[in-house]
Design an enzyme around this catalytic site. Structure first.
Site, mmCIF file in Angstrom:
data_model
loop_
_atom_site.group_PDB
_atom_site.id
_atom_site.type_symbol
_atom_site.label_atom_id
_atom_site.label_comp_id
_atom_site.label_asym_id
_atom_site.label_seq_id
_atom_site.Cartn_x
_atom_site.Cartn_y
_atom_site.Cartn_z
ATOM 1 N N GLU A 194 38.175 38.137 43.354
ATOM 2 C CA GLU A 194 38.523 36.733 43.122
ATOM 3 C C GLU A 194 39.042 36.087 44.399
ATOM 4 O O GLU A 194 39.387 36.768 45.370
ATOM 5 C CB GLU A 194 39.571 36.629 42.017
ATOM 6 N N TYR A 221 38.084 29.303 43.567
ATOM 7 C CA TYR A 221 37.358 30.076 42.564
ATOM 8 C C TYR A 221 35.876 30.307 42.839
ATOM 9 O O TYR A 221 35.404 31.424 42.666
ATOM 10 C CB TYR A 221 37.542 29.458 41.170
ATOM 11 N N CYS A 281 31.273 38.617 41.622
ATOM 12 C CA CYS A 281 31.295 39.542 40.491
ATOM 13 C C CYS A 281 31.022 40.973 40.933
ATOM 14 O O CYS A 281 30.379 41.219 41.955
ATOM 15 C CB CYS A 281 30.239 39.137 39.471
ATOM 16 N N GLU A 306 28.997 43.219 39.710
ATOM 17 C CA GLU A 306 27.587 43.586 39.752
ATOM 18 C C GLU A 306 26.947 43.179 41.074
ATOM 19 O O GLU A 306 26.212 43.947 41.693
ATOM 20 C CB GLU A 306 26.821 42.932 38.598
#
Length: 165
Positions: free
Chosen positions: A64, A68, A73, A75
């Site tokens: 993070e 934002y 992520c 993955e």
């Protein structure tokens, strides 16, 4: 106009420990990766572990950022690392897990839309189906035999090729 139907099969188990040892290992590595996630804002920890066709296992976790949209992520962290360090090697299987200390999360958490598109790209490039294992903290797991079950009608590089005149 003709109505069409899209359907797919998937596997479900109440305990990922009933999977074969190689898949169990991926799930455990994904949970370990999730434990190292940088998620101070959401407290939502995601881990991924993937196995390449050469047997190498890569892990990733969500990262993070206070701005934002700048985060990434789990993955995609794993997929991009695999591609940068092992170009030309196809992903065989990806395990994804998520949990939060804020609440009990019993359901599996599927990849977000952006991750689905990245998975579709690498499945297409590798010319192979990527098995996807999504497991929850309570042990439940879903197993999909290809990204198209997560992202039907996906966009891929063939659409960018110029038509010959």
């Amino acid at each position: 106009m003709n109505q069409k139907n899209f359907s797919f099969n998937y596997f479900e188990t109440e305990d990922y420990r009933s999977l074969d040892p190689a898949d169990q290992d991926l799930v455990i590595r994904a949970f370990n990766a999730a434990g190292k996630a940088f998620s101070p804002y959401s407290q939502f920890k995601v881990g991924a572990a993937l196995r390449l066709d050469n047997g190498v296992i890569i892990t990733g976790n969500n990262q993070e950022n206070a701005a934002y949209p700048s985060g990434l992520c789990a993955e995609r962290v794993a997929m991009f690392y695999a591609s940068s360090q092992y170009p030309g090697h196809a992903v065989e299987t990806l395990a994804v897990v998520a949990y939060t200390d804020l609440a009990r999360l019993d359901s599996v958490v599927p990849p977000c839309g952006a991750c689905r598109q990245v998975l579709a790209e690498y499945q297409h490039l590798g010319n192979n189906k990527i098995r996807i294992i999504m497991a929850s903290a309570n042990g439940k797991a879903l197993i999909l035999e290809g990204v198209e079950t997560l992202l039907p009608f996906s966009f891929h590089a063939d659409y960018l090729k110029k038509a010959k005149h």
